[in-house]
Design a protein around this motif. Structure first.
Motif, short mmCIF file in Angstrom:
data_model
loop_
_atom_site.label_atom_id
_atom_site.label_comp_id
_atom_site.label_asym_id
_atom_site.label_seq_id
_atom_site.Cartn_x
_atom_site.Cartn_y
_atom_site.Cartn_z
N UNK A 118 0.86 -1.18 0.00
CA UNK A 118 0.00 0.00 0.00
C UNK A 118 0.90 1.24 0.00
N UNK A 119 0.84 2.02 -1.06
CA UNK A 119 1.75 3.16 -1.20
C UNK A 119 1.59 4.15 -0.05
N UNK A 120 0.38 4.27 0.50
CA UNK A 120 0.15 5.23 1.57
C UNK A 120 0.67 4.73 2.92
N UNK A 121 0.89 3.43 3.03
CA UNK A 121 1.36 2.86 4.30
C UNK A 121 2.85 2.54 4.29
N UNK A 122 3.52 2.81 3.19
CA UNK A 122 4.94 2.46 3.12
C UNK A 122 5.80 3.07 4.22
N UNK A 123 5.51 4.29 4.71
CA UNK A 123 6.34 4.83 5.80
C UNK A 123 6.06 4.18 7.16
N UNK A 124 5.05 3.29 7.23
CA UNK A 124 4.60 2.78 8.53
C UNK A 124 4.62 1.26 8.65
N UNK A 125 5.05 0.56 7.62
CA UNK A 125 5.09 -0.89 7.67
C UNK A 125 6.09 -1.40 6.65
N UNK A 126 6.50 -2.64 6.82
CA UNK A 126 7.45 -3.27 5.90
C UNK A 126 6.71 -4.28 5.03
N UNK A 127 6.84 -4.13 3.73
CA UNK A 127 6.15 -5.00 2.78
C UNK A 127 6.98 -6.25 2.48
N UNK A 128 6.32 -7.41 2.55
CA UNK A 128 6.90 -8.67 2.11
C UNK A 128 5.99 -9.26 1.04
N UNK A 129 6.57 -9.78 -0.01
CA UNK A 129 5.75 -10.33 -1.10
C UNK A 129 5.46 -11.81 -0.93
N UNK A 130 5.99 -12.42 0.14
CA UNK A 130 5.72 -13.83 0.41
C UNK A 130 5.37 -14.02 1.88
N UNK A 131 4.45 -14.92 2.16
CA UNK A 131 4.09 -15.21 3.55
C UNK A 131 5.25 -15.95 4.24
N UNK A 132 5.20 -16.00 5.56
CA UNK A 132 6.25 -16.64 6.34
C UNK A 132 5.78 -17.97 6.89
N UNK A 133 6.72 -18.89 7.02
CA UNK A 133 6.46 -20.17 7.68
C UNK A 133 6.50 -19.92 9.19
N UNK A 134 5.33 -19.76 9.79
CA UNK A 134 5.27 -19.37 11.20
C UNK A 134 5.66 -20.51 12.14
N UNK A 135 5.58 -21.74 11.67
CA UNK A 135 6.06 -22.86 12.49
C UNK A 135 7.57 -22.75 12.68
N UNK A 136 8.28 -22.42 11.62
CA UNK A 136 9.73 -22.22 11.72
C UNK A 136 10.05 -21.00 12.58
N UNK A 137 9.28 -19.93 12.41
CA UNK A 137 9.47 -18.73 13.23
C UNK A 137 9.29 -19.06 14.71
N UNK A 138 8.27 -19.85 15.04
CA UNK A 138 8.03 -20.24 16.43
C UNK A 138 9.21 -21.00 17.01
N UNK A 139 9.81 -21.87 16.22
CA UNK A 139 10.96 -22.65 16.70
C UNK A 139 12.13 -21.74 17.04
N UNK A 140 12.34 -20.72 16.22
CA UNK A 140 13.42 -19.77 16.50
C UNK A 140 13.11 -18.93 17.74
N UNK A 141 11.86 -18.48 17.85
CA UNK A 141 11.45 -17.65 18.98
C UNK A 141 11.68 -18.37 20.30
N UNK A 142 11.35 -19.65 20.35
CA UNK A 142 11.51 -20.42 21.59
C UNK A 142 12.94 -20.39 22.10
N UNK A 143 13.90 -20.33 21.19
CA UNK A 143 15.31 -20.32 21.58
C UNK A 143 15.82 -18.93 21.94
#
Length: 241
Positions: A118-143
């Motif tokens: 969203x061009x109007x939100x670019x100063x307030x958020x980071x755009x990613x064009x692919x979703x994240x594997x949240x299971x992998x993210x959870x494994x990293x967070x735990x450590x």
């Protein structure tokens, strides 16, 4: 006499929060207003620095003055002296030994990721064009949760004696097309939140095996933590005293 000041700001047009000689900063703007109101030079001490482009939902500072102005009148007058990208939320007398930085017990940061550009939100958020594997993210967070030496997840700055910090929480929630992370800890090293965020993004994208997280912490190696997430997605959410 000491006053505590709570404030929020839109960081996109600031070269960070700390006063600088040649650049516009949050501290300089507020000190300019304080001098006009209290008719004396005043130094504002903030709870910590934020980089250029980083926002604050609730930042805290303190200053000392000999002048006595009722809190509500001072707050009203100061807000009338503020630029449009700073809002003072509260102003109150506090204990003389209160220090916005050294009295803090916890800080919370928010990081906003969007999967829609969203061009109007670019100063307030980071755009990613692919979703994240949240299971992998959870494994990293735990450590990452707990007390660790976070040298590998920081750009250590002169004057920082220790790189040991305690992370109490890394959580996230999904809202429509956004993924909002929260980082809560007893303190954060220079660029630590943005380095952690970039690391979790790369874990979620499959570029880094989350099983490496503990070894990275212990190794002090920056092999996997050289990159820093963009500033515009980061917000200082609050400070606990």
């Amino acid at each position: 006499m000491t006053l505590r000041i709570d404030l929020s700001y839109d960081g996109r047009n600031f070269h960070g929060s700390q006063r600088q000689t040649k650049h516009r900063t949050v501290q300089a703007e507020i000190e300019r207003a304080l001098k006009k109101l209290y008719l004396e030079p005043i130094t504002l001490h903030l709870s910590g620095r934020t980089d250029a482009g980083v926002h604050a939902i609730r930042q805290v500072g303190h200053f000392k003055t000999k002048q006595v102005i009722p809190e509500d009148k001072a707050l009203f007058a100061l807000n009338n002296l503020m630029p449009s990208d700073i809002k003072l939320l509260a102003l109150k007398w506090t204990e003389d030994d209160f220090h916005a930085r050294y009295s803090a017990k916890e800080k919370t940061y928010r990081y906003v990721i969007s999967f829609t550009d969203d061009v109007f939100q670019r100063p307030y958020e980071t755009f990613l064009d692919k979703t994240l594997d949240l299971t992998a993210v959870d494994r990293a967070i735990q450590q990452l949760i707990g007390e660790h030496d976070f040298y590998a997840f920081s750009n250590r700055r002169q004057g920082e004696r220790s790189t040991i910090r305690t992370l109490h929480e890394i959580s996230y929630e999904t809202k429509a097309d956004k993924l909002i992370f929260r980082f809560r800890g007893d303190g954060f090293l220079y660029k630590m939140v943005r380095i952690l965020m970039q690391y979790l993004i790369e874990v979620g994208q499959g570029a880094i095996d989350p099983a490496k997280t503990k070894d990275i912490l212990l190794s002090h190696s920056k092999e996997f933590t050289r990159k820093v997430a963009p500033a515009q997605g980061l917000y200082l959410e609050g400070i606990q005293y």
